[in-house]
Design an enzyme around this catalytic site. Sequence first.
Site, PDB file in Angstrom:
ATOM      1  N   GLU A  43       0.806  -1.218   0.000  1.00 39.31           N
ATOM      2  CA  GLU A  43       0.000   0.000   0.000  1.00 39.31           C
ATOM      3  C   GLU A  43       0.844   1.275   0.000  1.00 39.31           C
ATOM      4  OE1 GLU A  43      -3.221   0.044   2.760  1.00 39.31           O
ATOM      5  OE2 GLU A  43      -4.107  -1.793   1.995  1.00 39.31           O
TER       6      GLU A  43
ATOM      7  N   HIS B  15      -3.161  -0.894   9.317  1.00 39.21           N
ATOM      8  CA  HIS B  15      -2.726  -2.257   9.631  1.00 39.21           C
ATOM      9  C   HIS B  15      -1.473  -2.187  10.498  1.00 39.21           C
ATOM     10  CE1 HIS B  15      -4.880  -4.891   6.489  1.00 39.21           C
ATOM     11  NE2 HIS B  15      -5.494  -3.723   6.530  1.00 39.21           N
TER      12      HIS B  15
END
Length: 373
Positions: A14, A246
């Site tokens: 990401e 995360h």
Amino acid sequence: MVVIHAKLNMCSTEIWSFNDYQRIKEGLGLVFPYSHYFQNGLVGSGCCVFSRHHIEEVFFHRFSLNGYPYKIQHSDWFAGKLVGLAVIHYHGLVINAYVTHLHANYSVNYLLNQHSDEYLAHRITQLLELGQFISKTGVQADVCLLLGDLNTLETEFGYKLLRNHAQLLDAYLEKNNSLDEFCDGVTCNNRNNKYQPPKSVRNAFPDGLRIDYIMYKYGKDLAMKCLVCKTCFGKIGSTGLNYSDHEGVRAEFEIKKLRSNIHSLAEIKSKIEPSIHYYLDARSVLLKSIESISTSQIIFVLIAFLCFILLFLFNNLNEYFSVFKNFILSMIIFFLFIFTLFVKTVEKKILVCSLDSLNVVIKHKNFEFRKLN
């Protein structure tokens, strides 16, 4: 016997902006002087590798199915999901470092009904391709490390299929953490994370999810043990903000070079639950998805035919209305034609191809089982 304590590299997902990657690269340059960003998709794959040691070679495989381009709100298709490989030499060992990010799961009812996830077949196909990629490219490597967001729980058959097919050990399950290094392993929807998902997601997964993994396997003449595996990063200084929605995952390994010619495959296999059921479950998901595509194609053709008939009706009511109506209907027919003939046909063929691969594996495993009995 030579003992190596491995603290090798860091992989990220990401990192959508290449400029962000460049900034991170500059910031980590003194600790991780070698790095590579895997370019792919419209916005970039987001996957990159930072290494303490020289990267000898890189390669990647873009997954055959990556979601849908018309699902703009989900955006997985635009990222171009892939598995990247960096070959690293470390103390005479050849290490294959794999980084990946699989398609997200957007269903809040997933724990109750796995088939509520519209992308389940896509993710199963990705897991199969990932397992095949590691299995084939890792043959000559001494150590294989898989790092990434699999968007898959360890209780799912897709997770077990991957581990079974690529013969991978889960670092979190193999860890030897001390009492002061206790970790629940939750990497997504962690209640201590500043970036919280919508309330519906928090209610569906109140205890959070472990979907980010470090997995590994090792070759002959080696013994490899996971010393520590736990979540990391947490808060950014005193800001109260997290680095990501995360949690990161950190692992340390001890690698022993053995003098005797001992092959590790038997040891790894003993730690992986062997079963053909994971492949059968995956096959049933693909079959259901193929059947669903065939049904949707018939429905789209019928809708297009209905729109075609409407083109010739009500044209004498109003000139402007007729022009507007015919334009809208023509656009609908065009997009239904493209969607049915290209998007769904390609998706169906890829699913059939994955189904054929699964059938070959299932047939082989049945053959091995009969041979043993």
